[in-house]
Design an enzyme around this catalytic site. Structure first.
Site, PDB file in Angstrom:
ATOM      1  N   ASP A 144     -64.107 -56.572 -58.391  1.00 29.34           N
ATOM      2  CA  ASP A 144     -65.348 -57.230 -58.000  1.00 29.34           C
ATOM      3  C   ASP A 144     -66.036 -56.489 -56.845  1.00 29.34           C
ATOM      4  O   ASP A 144     -65.372 -55.978 -55.943  1.00 29.34           O
ATOM      5  CB  ASP A 144     -64.979 -58.662 -57.553  1.00 29.34           C
ATOM      6  CG  ASP A 144     -66.182 -59.509 -57.190  1.00 29.34           C
ATOM      7  OD1 ASP A 144     -67.039 -59.715 -58.069  1.00 29.34           O
ATOM      8  OD2 ASP A 144     -66.258 -59.972 -56.026  1.00 29.34           O
TER       9      ASP A 144
ATOM     10  N   GLU B 178     -67.052 -53.156 -60.707  1.00 26.96           N
ATOM     11  CA  GLU B 178     -68.371 -53.784 -60.764  1.00 26.96           C
ATOM     12  C   GLU B 178     -69.284 -53.099 -59.753  1.00 26.96           C
ATOM     13  O   GLU B 178     -69.136 -53.285 -58.541  1.00 26.96           O
ATOM     14  CB  GLU B 178     -68.294 -55.281 -60.433  1.00 26.96           C
ATOM     15  CG  GLU B 178     -69.647 -55.951 -60.605  1.00 26.96           C
ATOM     16  CD  GLU B 178     -69.939 -57.099 -59.639  1.00 26.96           C
ATOM     17  OE1 GLU B 178     -70.920 -57.816 -59.873  1.00 26.96           O
ATOM     18  OE2 GLU B 178     -69.209 -57.283 -58.647  1.00 26.96           O
TER      19      GLU B 178
END
Ligand SMILES: *[C@@H]1O[C@H](CO)[C@@H](O)[C@H](O)[C@H]1NC(C)=O
Ligand SMILES: *[C@@H]1O[C@H](CO)[C@@H](O)[C@H](O)[C@H]1NC(C)=O
Ligand SMILES: *[C@@H]1O[C@H](CO)[C@@H](O)[C@H](O)[C@H]1NC(C)=O
Ligand SMILES: *[C@@H]1O[C@H](CO)[C@@H](O)[C@H](O)[C@H]1NC(C)=O
Length: 512
Positions: A212, A248
């Site tokens: 993330d 990401e």
């Protein structure tokens, strides 16, 4: 000798780009916010039998529990520690799920939230998913433990200690993302704690990670963490297999931080892909399907071997993240099925299919006040399990796009055509296009407002094929349109613009 050394170095470098998928499968599904017990059952009853290669799971670590707003989905992106009890279940349920999915050849990829902990203003107490005590005001997270000096605030130069200017790479990496306490990943101690967490999951049998918020971490710090990771568990993976890494990084081409800074470390999410594909199928901004003839790198996307692609993700399907209203989602199911079908038929990238839950929307605006809503829940805030209806759809607010016949069948299509080149392109210069994958599969789209009626060279061996969109092959029969391919590979296609799904797909295994 030299060649061997070079080859092995090359192999090591590429390893984190390889999803480690088994049995020539090709796609991952994100079972967003599902409970571990439900994922284990889904691997056995549906994903394994239908050729899915892996599952991206929601963050498995200890997270904050927020009652205001009531249990938002994003509470899982606010870690309190690395204990393995979360809204999806406890550690033994997690271990059971990883084992059972691996045993049916379905990989598990964990969503790793390692940029930050919870947000400023979170107070103190035991309101975490494992009940551990923490104090946001003191930046004290004893369950790890992390204390004040493990955070970046001293490096951040903004008055608010938050990111204020996305054109300033130092701020984006060293300041708080929307007020989330930013971990000092330059510290050996912090790197060790993060790597210990990821290694625990690797040892349990995960095949890799979706990492993330990578834009908010320095590539050098990530490299140091990835370098500490164990190889995969040899109960299920070949000796020396490296964990798959998907980073990401939201890069739509307008900020100084780019995807390219992360490509050598692992794969990267290609956010331009869904934004452009959504615009094409919506016919916005003058886009037409014909322009997708050079889809992929020809559109300025990252190199094929680096990309993880998706039509929508858990952020941008509800207006967070990137791509805006162009993003196609289950709310616009007709466009959505075509876009996902296109993605799965096209050779570019490793493909990830989204599986969502419904939330309450106000009329047409996706970016409404309910974009925070968590998964279907009981009155005590615990997540509901996923009931499967007699027609194989899901109940209780779980959308299960991956179980929609058109999408499941295109996941299978991608497996059947794996390794075959993009071939036999045809278009009407508008929104009717077709392409094949060598002699293994062929797909035709009609996104114009009139009928498609054309004879095309499919490149397929002669025979009768069952369309896998309007139905499918069942036993020796076909519940769908049948397509007759002549000995020379030509076939006639007729697709009404008012068909439920105005596209047709055939592949080697759908031959009757
Ligand atoms: C995977 O594909 C390769 C190349 O097409 C083939 O040789 C091999 O048998 C396949 N393996 C499985 C498990 O299907
Ligand atoms: C984990 O959850 C399961 C199912 O609710 C329960 O039976 C088990 O006792 C729990 N294990 C631990 C260690 O809490
Ligand atoms: C809450 O945290 C305190 C302090 O660490 C601890 O003594 C207590 O056992 C915790 N409560 C629960 C329910 O875990
Ligand atoms: C944002 O950062 C960039 C790069 O440092 C700088 O050129 C620009 O002036 C900054 N903008 C503001 C509003 O401070």
């Amino acid at each position: 000798m030299k060649l061997l050394v070079l080859l092995s170095l090359f192999g090591l470098g590429l390893a984190q780009h390889d999803p480690n998928i088994k049995h020539n499968r090709t796609s991952i599904v994100h079972l967003f916010e599902w409970r571990w017990a439900d994922i284990a059952a889904e691997c056995e009853r549906f994903l394994g039998p239908n050729g899915f290669g892996g599952v991206q799971i929601s963050p498995p670590n200890e997270h904050i529990v927020l009652d205001s707003p009531w249990r938002p989905w994003w509470q899982r992106y606010q870690p309190i520690g690395y204990n393995l009890c979360s809204r999806s279940g406890n550690e033994s349920e997690l271990r059971d799920m990883i084992t059972r999915c691996n045993n049916v050849g379905v990989n598990i990829y964990a969503d790793a939230v390692i940029n930050h902990m919870c947000r400023t203003g979170s107070g103190e107490g035991n309101h975490s998913s494992c009940g551990s005590w923490f104090s946001a005001p003191k930046k004290d997270f004893p369950s790890v433990p992390f204390t004040q000096s493990d955070f970046n605030d001293d490096k951040c130069t903004t008055a608010s200690v938050k990111i204020e200017n996305y054109s300033d790479a130092n701020q984006v990496r060293d300041c708080r993302l929307v007020g989330l306490f930013d971990l000092a990943l330059e510290k050996e101690y912090v790197r060790d704690k993060v790597a210990d967490y990821m290694n625990k999951l690797i040892d349990m049998g995960v095949a890799g990670f979706r990492v993330d918020a990578c834009k908010h971490m320095w590539p050098g710090d990530l490299s140091a963490v990835y370098g500490r990771l164990h190889s995969l568990n040899t109960d299920w993976f070949p000796v020396g297999s490296r964990p798959f890494i998907v980073q990401e990084v939201i890069d739509l081409g307008v900020e100084p931080i780019t995807s390219s800074e992360y490509l050598q470390l692992g794969r990267v999410t290609e956010f331009k892909y869904g934004a452009k594909l959504g615009a094409i199928f919506r016919k916005w901004n003058g886009e037409k399907l014909v322009y997708s003839k050079n889809w992929g790198e020809g559109w300025g996307f990252m190199p094929n071997g680096n990309a993880l692609v998706f039509v929508d993700n858990h952020d941008n399907q509800r207006g967070h993240g990137a791509g805006g209203a162009a993003i196609a989602t289950f709310w616009d199911s007709r466009i959505y099925k075509m876009a996902v079908g296109y993605m799965l038929a096209h050779p570019y990238g490793v493909t990830r299919v989204m599986s969502s839950f419904r939330w309450n929307r106000h009329v047409v605006d996706r970016k409404d006040q309910n974009d925070w809503q968590g998964p279907p829940s009981h009155d005590d805030g615990s997540t509901k399990s996923v009931p499967i209806n007699a027609d194989h759809t899901c109940g209780d607010g779980w959308v299960c796009e991956h179980r929609w016949r058109q999408i499941t069948n295109m996941v299978i299509f991608r497996n059947v055509v794996n390794g075959q080149p993009h071939s036999n392109w045809w278009d009407n210069q508008g929104n009717q296009v077709a392409f094949g994958r060598g002699n293994r599969g062929f797909i035709v789209f009609n996104n114009d407002d009139w009928e498609l009626d054309v004879t095309l060279n499919t490149g397929m061996p002669g025979g009768t094929y069952c369309d896998v969109i309007s139905g499918q092959k069942e036993g020796s029969g076909c519940t769908a349109k049948q397509i007759h391919v002549d000995g020379d590979g030509r076939a006639h296609f007729k697709i009404s613009n008012s068909d439920e799904d105005p596209f047709v797909a055939i592949h080697a295994d759908s031959m009757l």
